[in-house]
Structures are given as C-alpha cells and as structure tokens.
Design a protein around this motif. Structure first.
Motif, short mmCIF file in Angstrom:
data_model
loop_
_atom_site.label_atom_id
_atom_site.label_comp_id
_atom_site.label_asym_id
_atom_site.label_seq_id
_atom_site.Cartn_x
_atom_site.Cartn_y
_atom_site.Cartn_z
N ARG A 90 0.83 -1.07 -0.02
CA ARG A 90 0.05 0.14 -0.15
C ARG A 90 0.73 1.20 0.02
N ALA A 134 0.81 3.83 -3.04
CA ALA A 134 0.50 5.40 -2.76
C ALA A 134 1.46 6.13 -3.64
N ARG A 145 1.02 8.84 -6.42
CA ARG A 145 1.35 10.29 -6.31
C ARG A 145 2.25 10.86 -7.33
N GLU A 198 -7.63 3.93 -4.96
CA GLU A 198 -6.47 4.26 -5.35
C GLU A 198 -6.80 5.16 -6.50
N GLU A 250 -9.52 7.00 -6.44
CA GLU A 250 -10.02 8.21 -5.70
C GLU A 250 -8.88 9.02 -4.86
N TYR A 251 -7.73 8.04 -4.25
CA TYR A 251 -6.78 8.85 -3.73
C TYR A 251 -5.86 9.78 -4.77
N ASN A 275 -8.15 12.82 -5.44
CA ASN A 275 -7.73 13.84 -4.18
C ASN A 275 -6.53 14.54 -4.08
N HIS A 276 -5.34 13.53 -4.48
CA HIS A 276 -4.25 14.33 -4.54
C HIS A 276 -3.92 15.29 -5.49
#
Length: 205
Positions: free
Chosen positions: A90, A94, A98, A123, A125-126, A129-130
């Motif tokens: 994870r 991540a 990014r 991921e 969604e991450y 958001n990033h």
C-alpha cells in the motif's frame, strides 16, 4: 505446506520492479487469509481435544501439542506476511500514484489505460484527491509545479509524434494538428504531458 501462501504473497511483491505498478494480488491475499482460518480452526480443535482428555495443555508434550504448535506458528507467520504485504504494498503503491500525478498529469483520464486497469477504486479516488490538492495549491501560488521537473536549458524542444493525437490541439501559443511521425518545435510545458503519456518523444542532437 503450512505458511507457504504467506511466503508466496511476499515473493510476488518482491518480484515487482521498483517504481512499477503491479495489480494488487487479491487472489493470493484471500488464499493466505483462508489458510489462516484453517490453521485457527485446527488449532482450536486440537486444544479442545486435549482439554477433553483432561491434559495440561500448556505443559503437555504429545502429538496433539506439537500439531497445535505447528498450526499456531503457521498462523502467526501468515499474519506477519499479510501485514507486511499490506503495509509495504500500500505504501509503495500510494507513492507511485502520487508520482503519476506529478509526471503524467492531474486528470485520471491522462493516465494510460494499462495503468488505470491496475488501480483499485480506492487508489483512483486517492489520485483524484491528490490531484485536487495540487491544483488548488498551484492555483494559489500561480505556478505549475508539475512541469519542468528538471530545469530546462531551452523553453522550446523538438519532438516527434509517436501515437495518434486528436486533431486541433490548442497549445499555449498556437493550434496544431499532430500526425503520427511528424516533428514539431513546441514549448516544453506543452509537450511534457504528451511525452509522459508516451505520445511524443523529445529529439535531442
């Protein structure tokens, strides 16, 4: 052999190249959890058997004791492997997600389809958001931080088109049609998103 699933799970993680995105191995992950459940049930069954025989479970040293010990050690080993896989996998994924926002683009659709297929819904969604956080910050400071990651020697570069690109692309200073294999002299900031997606390559002398 008990404990093999956890070993295979970590081996699968270690086989990936650094910085490369591999699909989360849900199948092997679930199989490791299933093996943990089997160990737990067999461990409890052996303990109940020794209790029914009025044996001193902590100090008993018969075959059931060593069988229970094997299941206990296998269960603990698999649990450690599961936690190591989740934490390392994870965290690394991540970090890669990014990095994609910085190198490829801030829109999910900017990512190549083969990368999008490897991302889980969380991921994706991450990533969104990033990207929103980056856009918000860049809007406040008035600087596009995700271009020119290496200070350029010249604001313009020569590029070759490697893949089909929609016609009528509007760049910062002109409208251009990009035919495959054609060459153009473009602003670096305009070309970099296409280079990151593999649709252009920079030509150097």
């Amino acid at each position: 052999m008990y404990g093999r699933k956890g070993y295979q799970l970590l081996k699968d993680f270690a086989s990936g190249e650094k910085g490369q995105l591999k699909p989360f191995n849900s199948k092997l992950f679930d199989e490791t959890i299933e093996e943990c459940d089997q160990n737990h049930h067999l461990l409890q069954s052996l303990i109940r058997k020794m209790q029914q025989e009025d044996l001193d479970v902590p100090n008993n040293r018969n075959a059931d004791h060593y069988g229970a010990l094997i299941h206990h050690l296998s269960l603990m080993r698999n649990k450690r492997c599961l936690m190591a896989y989740v934490c390392n996998c994870r965290y690394n994924r991540a970090e890669i997600v990014r990095d994609l926002a910085w190198r490829v683009g801030l829109e999910l659709l900017d990512l190549p389809s083969e990368i999008q297929e490897k991302l889980t819904s969380l991921e994706k969604e991450y990533f969104k958001n990033h990207s929103v956080a980056l856009k918000s910050y860049m809007g406040k400071v008035g600087i596009e931080l995700n271009v020119d990651m290496v200070p350029p020697k010249d604001p313009y570069i020569k590029v070759r088109i490697l893949d089909d690109i929609d016609e009528g692309i509007v760049l910062s200073d002109k409208t251009t049609n990009f035919a495959r294999h054609s060459m153009h002299f473009l602003k670096r900031t305009d070309a970099e998103p296409y280079i990151a997606r593999g649709q252009m390559e920079e030509l150097t002398d």
